[in-house]
Design a protein around this motif. Sequence first.
Motif, PDB file in Angstrom:
ATOM      1  N   PHE A 133      -4.232  10.643  -0.478  1.00 23.79           N
ATOM      2  CA  PHE A 133      -4.443   9.591  -1.469  1.00 23.79           C
ATOM      3  C   PHE A 133      -3.993   8.265  -0.865  1.00 23.79           C
ATOM      4  O   PHE A 133      -2.829   8.102  -0.503  1.00 23.79           O
ATOM      5  N   TYR A 134      -4.940   7.335  -0.757  1.00 28.99           N
ATOM      6  CA  TYR A 134      -4.645   6.001  -0.255  1.00 28.99           C
ATOM      7  C   TYR A 134      -4.719   5.036  -1.436  1.00 28.99           C
ATOM      8  O   TYR A 134      -5.778   4.855  -2.037  1.00 28.99           O
ATOM      9  N   ASN A 135      -3.548   4.463  -1.802  1.00 29.37           N
ATOM     10  CA  ASN A 135      -3.470   3.623  -3.016  1.00 29.37           C
ATOM     11  C   ASN A 135      -4.039   4.362  -4.228  1.00 29.37           C
ATOM     12  O   ASN A 135      -4.826   3.812  -5.008  1.00 29.37           O
ATOM     13  N   GLU A 136      -3.658   5.651  -4.350  1.00 33.84           N
ATOM     14  CA  GLU A 136      -4.039   6.542  -5.464  1.00 33.84           C
ATOM     15  C   GLU A 136      -5.491   7.008  -5.409  1.00 33.84           C
ATOM     16  O   GLU A 136      -5.917   7.815  -6.236  1.00 33.84           O
ATOM     17  N   LYS A 137      -6.287   6.527  -4.451  1.00 35.91           N
ATOM     18  CA  LYS A 137      -7.682   6.959  -4.328  1.00 35.91           C
ATOM     19  C   LYS A 137      -7.766   8.091  -3.316  1.00 35.91           C
ATOM     20  O   LYS A 137      -7.272   7.970  -2.200  1.00 35.91           O
ATOM     21  N   GLU A 138      -8.391   9.202  -3.709  1.00 35.89           N
ATOM     22  CA  GLU A 138      -8.494  10.336  -2.804  1.00 35.89           C
ATOM     23  C   GLU A 138      -9.477  10.037  -1.670  1.00 35.89           C
ATOM     24  O   GLU A 138     -10.571   9.504  -1.897  1.00 35.89           O
ATOM     25  N   ILE A 139      -9.078  10.383  -0.462  1.00 44.75           N
ATOM     26  CA  ILE A 139      -9.881  10.140   0.730  1.00 44.75           C
ATOM     27  C   ILE A 139     -10.363  11.480   1.280  1.00 44.75           C
ATOM     28  O   ILE A 139      -9.576  12.404   1.503  1.00 44.75           O
ATOM     29  N   ASN A 156       0.828  -1.206   0.000  1.00 49.04           N
ATOM     30  CA  ASN A 156       0.000   0.000   0.000  1.00 49.04           C
ATOM     31  C   ASN A 156       0.862   1.256   0.000  1.00 49.04           C
ATOM     32  O   ASN A 156       2.029   1.233   0.414  1.00 49.04           O
TER      33      ASN A 156
END
Length: 324
Positions: free
Chosen positions: A260-266, A250
Amino acid sequence: MKKIRLAIVGCGIAARDLHYPALKALNDKFEIVAVTSRTKKHAEEFAKLVGNPEVFDTYEELLEADYIDAVDLTLPIHLNVPFAIKAVEKGKHVICEKPISTDVESAKQLLNVSKETNKVIYIAENWRHIKKFRLIKNLLKNFKEVLYFNWRIFVGMKKDNKYAKTDWRKKPQHIGGFLSDAGVHHVAAMRLIFGDIDWVTAYTKDFSDYLSGPDFISTIVEFKNGVIGNYVASYSFNEEEQFEIYGKENTLKVLKNKIFYNEKEIDFEENMGYKEEFEDFYEVILNNKENDLGNCEEAIKDLAFFEAALKSNGNKIKVDALIN
């Protein structure tokens, strides 16, 4: 709801721009009943801003007032320990701006007093209350293993910066100047996320011709859980902050205040933590909450990181060796 009757001691930038807005939002919990400052003019101006509480000529006179429950110390760093000790000796609770003191050895005096008194001594480290860092800590629970982090914070301080122009910052009595003054925020956040620090090796430089003391630090840090990383801070360079955490499977990155967590914005709720630290102080005093976020032990660990880094000169320094 019972209110804490609070006195503001030191009516400068921190009191005006940071603490008062938080206290104003918590007027159901706090009432500012007294103020004092180095000059009476500053105290009177601040008193008009906050509702005309009583203005005292001296701190010693203020401490004699039996209607004051607690004092809020927003002072030059070298005054934190003696002023906090005087307050608890007079039966007042204390909330005090960070860093806890100028160096670890003097901070131990306040730590010892905090263990002996029944009054609360709360070091106001607002970054321990910032929701972004708590979210990062929770997201790391999804990592199979955290391996490495890199945090670069370049906060260029121009000549007209209000903090750079502060007289006591121009001639700092605290170790490291801006490195420790502002940097304890960063260490508090790192320790919140990764846990306690084992050792640090560091180099510091003085690049600015108008900031007092070293203004650049580059470190390698290892935490007690084995996480290793680089923390680099500058108060002469100015650039976008970068914070990256890598695991076996990760990644987590903070870019331009986006996570960005694993390219996904949180998504997350932004806050600066001042209101939350005063809420916590209230709970510790009146509802017997554990002082786990503002205690002297945590504050000393933040400061000890910089004392170790400044002593390092490229050598590995154990942080606990400075505290114990």
